[in-house]
Structures are given as structure tokens and as C-alpha cells.
Scaffold this motif. Sequence first.
Motif, PDB file in Angstrom:
ATOM      1  N   GLN A  89      23.959  73.188  76.044  1.00 26.98           N
ATOM      2  CA  GLN A  89      24.991  74.155  76.431  1.00 26.98           C
ATOM      3  C   GLN A  89      24.586  74.909  77.697  1.00 26.98           C
ATOM      4  O   GLN A  89      25.403  75.127  78.598  1.00 26.98           O
ATOM      5  CB  GLN A  89      25.262  75.147  75.302  1.00 26.98           C
ATOM      6  N   PHE A  90      23.315  75.311  77.778  1.00 30.61           N
ATOM      7  CA  PHE A  90      22.838  76.028  78.959  1.00 30.61           C
ATOM      8  C   PHE A  90      22.965  75.160  80.211  1.00 30.61           C
ATOM      9  O   PHE A  90      23.421  75.624  81.260  1.00 30.61           O
ATOM     10  CB  PHE A  90      21.381  76.458  78.768  1.00 30.61           C
ATOM     11  N   ASN A 168      27.554  61.671  70.296  1.00 32.72           N
ATOM     12  CA  ASN A 168      27.385  63.034  69.800  1.00 32.72           C
ATOM     13  C   ASN A 168      27.557  64.064  70.911  1.00 32.72           C
ATOM     14  O   ASN A 168      28.026  65.186  70.659  1.00 32.72           O
ATOM     15  CB  ASN A 168      26.022  63.192  69.135  1.00 32.72           C
ATOM     16  N   LEU A 169      27.189  63.724  72.125  1.00 36.14           N
ATOM     17  CA  LEU A 169      27.412  64.638  73.243  1.00 36.14           C
ATOM     18  C   LEU A 169      28.887  64.971  73.377  1.00 36.14           C
ATOM     19  O   LEU A 169      29.265  66.113  73.685  1.00 36.14           O
ATOM     20  CB  LEU A 169      26.890  64.021  74.544  1.00 36.14           C
ATOM     21  N   ARG A 170      29.726  63.993  73.126  1.00 34.68           N
ATOM     22  CA  ARG A 170      31.172  64.207  73.275  1.00 34.68           C
ATOM     23  C   ARG A 170      31.755  65.058  72.150  1.00 34.68           C
ATOM     24  O   ARG A 170      32.928  65.435  72.208  1.00 34.68           O
ATOM     25  CB  ARG A 170      31.884  62.853  73.352  1.00 34.68           C
ATOM     26  N   SER A 171      30.952  65.373  71.134  1.00 36.48           N
ATOM     27  CA  SER A 171      31.436  66.269  70.078  1.00 36.48           C
ATOM     28  C   SER A 171      31.335  67.732  70.495  1.00 36.48           C
ATOM     29  O   SER A 171      31.900  68.603  69.832  1.00 36.48           O
ATOM     30  CB  SER A 171      30.651  66.036  68.772  1.00 36.48           C
ATOM     31  N   PHE A 172      30.640  68.016  71.591  1.00 35.86           N
ATOM     32  CA  PHE A 172      30.551  69.379  72.112  1.00 35.86           C
ATOM     33  C   PHE A 172      31.751  69.638  73.013  1.00 35.86           C
ATOM     34  O   PHE A 172      31.962  68.904  73.988  1.00 35.86           O
ATOM     35  CB  PHE A 172      29.255  69.572  72.897  1.00 35.86           C
ATOM     36  N   TRP A 174      32.436  71.769  75.356  1.00 28.67           N
ATOM     37  CA  TRP A 174      32.190  72.026  76.777  1.00 28.67           C
ATOM     38  C   TRP A 174      31.807  70.758  77.527  1.00 28.67           C
ATOM     39  O   TRP A 174      31.818  70.754  78.759  1.00 28.67           O
ATOM     40  CB  TRP A 174      31.112  73.092  76.951  1.00 28.67           C
ATOM     41  N   ILE A 175      31.482  69.690  76.801  1.00 29.37           N
ATOM     42  CA  ILE A 175      31.226  68.401  77.450  1.00 29.37           C
ATOM     43  C   ILE A 175      32.486  67.549  77.466  1.00 29.37           C
ATOM     44  O   ILE A 175      32.873  67.008  78.504  1.00 29.37           O
ATOM     45  CB  ILE A 175      30.080  67.657  76.745  1.00 29.37           C
ATOM     46  N   SER A 176      33.140  67.417  76.313  1.00 31.11           N
ATOM     47  CA  SER A 176      34.337  66.564  76.246  1.00 31.11           C
ATOM     48  C   SER A 176      35.430  67.071  77.181  1.00 31.11           C
ATOM     49  O   SER A 176      36.139  66.273  77.816  1.00 31.11           O
ATOM     50  CB  SER A 176      34.851  66.496  74.804  1.00 31.11           C
ATOM     51  N   GLU A 177      35.579  68.387  77.284  1.00 31.05           N
ATOM     52  CA  GLU A 177      36.604  68.943  78.173  1.00 31.05           C
ATOM     53  C   GLU A 177      36.297  68.642  79.632  1.00 31.05           C
ATOM     54  O   GLU A 177      37.188  68.258  80.401  1.00 31.05           O
ATOM     55  CB  GLU A 177      36.704  70.462  77.960  1.00 31.05           C
ATOM     56  N   ARG A 178      35.036  68.791  80.014  1.00 28.53           N
ATOM     57  CA  ARG A 178      34.650  68.498  81.401  1.00 28.53           C
ATOM     58  C   ARG A 178      34.751  67.010  81.706  1.00 28.53           C
ATOM     59  O   ARG A 178      35.167  66.622  82.803  1.00 28.53           O
ATOM     60  CB  ARG A 178      33.218  68.993  81.667  1.00 28.53           C
TER      61      ARG A 178
END
Length: 241
Positions: A89-90, A168-172, A174-178
Motif C-alpha cells: 500500500q505504501f 492476489n495483488l489485484r484483490s487490493f 488501490w492496485i486494481s483501480e490503477r
Amino acid sequence: MEVRNIQQFIEGFQRFQSKYFTGEDKLFEKLNHGQSPTTLLIGCCDSRVDPALLLDCDPGDIFVVRNVANLVPPCNESAQQHGVSAAIQFAVEALNVKRIIVMGHEKCGGIRALMQGYQPSRKIDFIGRWMKIVEPVKQQVLQQLANCSESEQIRACELGAVINSLNNLRSFPWISEREARGEIALHGWYFDMSNGALLAYSERSDTFLPMVCPLNIATKAIIKEVSQNVFTICSERASAG
């Protein structure tokens, strides 16, 4: 032996000091004002696969998160502490990185332990709990590659763990939206330690393809075989048998 090992590290820092804090190198004058890496790299904590060394990076080039087996947990809002998720997230929200690389590697001890049926030696155990993140990949490998050798199964699980971490990264959010807006790119890489090669995952072909081939021409045939979908290779072999 212990004194000599410590001295090795002290001398290593002196070489670092000489490279970056003498002469005309102004890198740390810039880094003193903050960091602005464009890449988050999630790698394994294995001592043989330091990302900065493998990719020949200078300080400030990559924001690195290392853990056992280069795993990414799914987004979970439980009250538990989440070191890996916090670092991700950071990197994305505070540092605004433009790409995330999940870098797996051959001969991963965490994946080998998982595939060989890891048994904790004490009641308090964090390794087994952590490796449950990639348990679905293990089960897929055992099901689809039942007739393959143990080494092939382990390698398939190493590759599958990279894909699992990408998913799993795409479950966050702030990542999937970007990613949906084209503001961040996700990459899956695999360091073939035996051959000194680098493979990259292609979502289009669902395959790991050679990105940097080995220097030894005789090993290129091996890399060509590995570049094919491992599940497909072994499934076809099982069917033929």
C-alpha cells in the motif's frame, strides 16, 4: 569464523561508502531529499536472490518487499498486522510506483517445503500459516502433474506461486483501480538459477517466456522447454502414458 564474517560486512560497507560518498557521485545528495522509485519488486528472502544484485540496481531504483517464497496475501481487512500488505500500500499510494514485479526463483526453499509436506517443529509456527497462501497452487500441481517428477512439480509450483501473487495483488483496490486506468503494470518474473536466465509471465499465452536467455548456448533448449506451460507439458505426458 564469526569475526571474519563480521569483518566481511564492514569491508563491504567501506566499498559502498567509497563508491557513493567520494568523488563526483551525487546520488545520495538527491536521495537525502526522499525516494521516488518507479518500481515495487516483491521477491523471496532467499540469500541467493537479492533483487538489487540480480538487476544491478543503485540505491533508490526499486522499492523491495521480500518474504518467504515471494508471496502476496489476498487483501484482508482483519485486525491482524499485515506487514507485506502495508508495504504494498505504501509503495502504491505514497510512492506512486508505476509497476509491480513479482520475482520468483528456482530452488525456493519455501515452495520445496510446501510440496514435500512441511511439518512444524514447534507449536508456534509462522511458516506453515504463511505458506497456506499458495496451498491452492500446490493442490493444482499435484492434481495436474501427478505423473511428473518431484523436481518438475516443485518448479511448476514456483511458477504458479508467481501467478498466484499477481492475482492476489489485484484483490487490493488501490492496485486494481490503477491497473484499470492504465496507471500501473503488473509483471511476473522467474529467475532460473541453474541456467542464469530470466523468464517473464505472459498473460496472453499463460506461459513463462525467456526474457534474458542463458549465456551458455547449450542450455537454450532447456529454457525453450521451460517457456512452455508447465501444466500443459506434464498433463500431455500423463495422458500419453
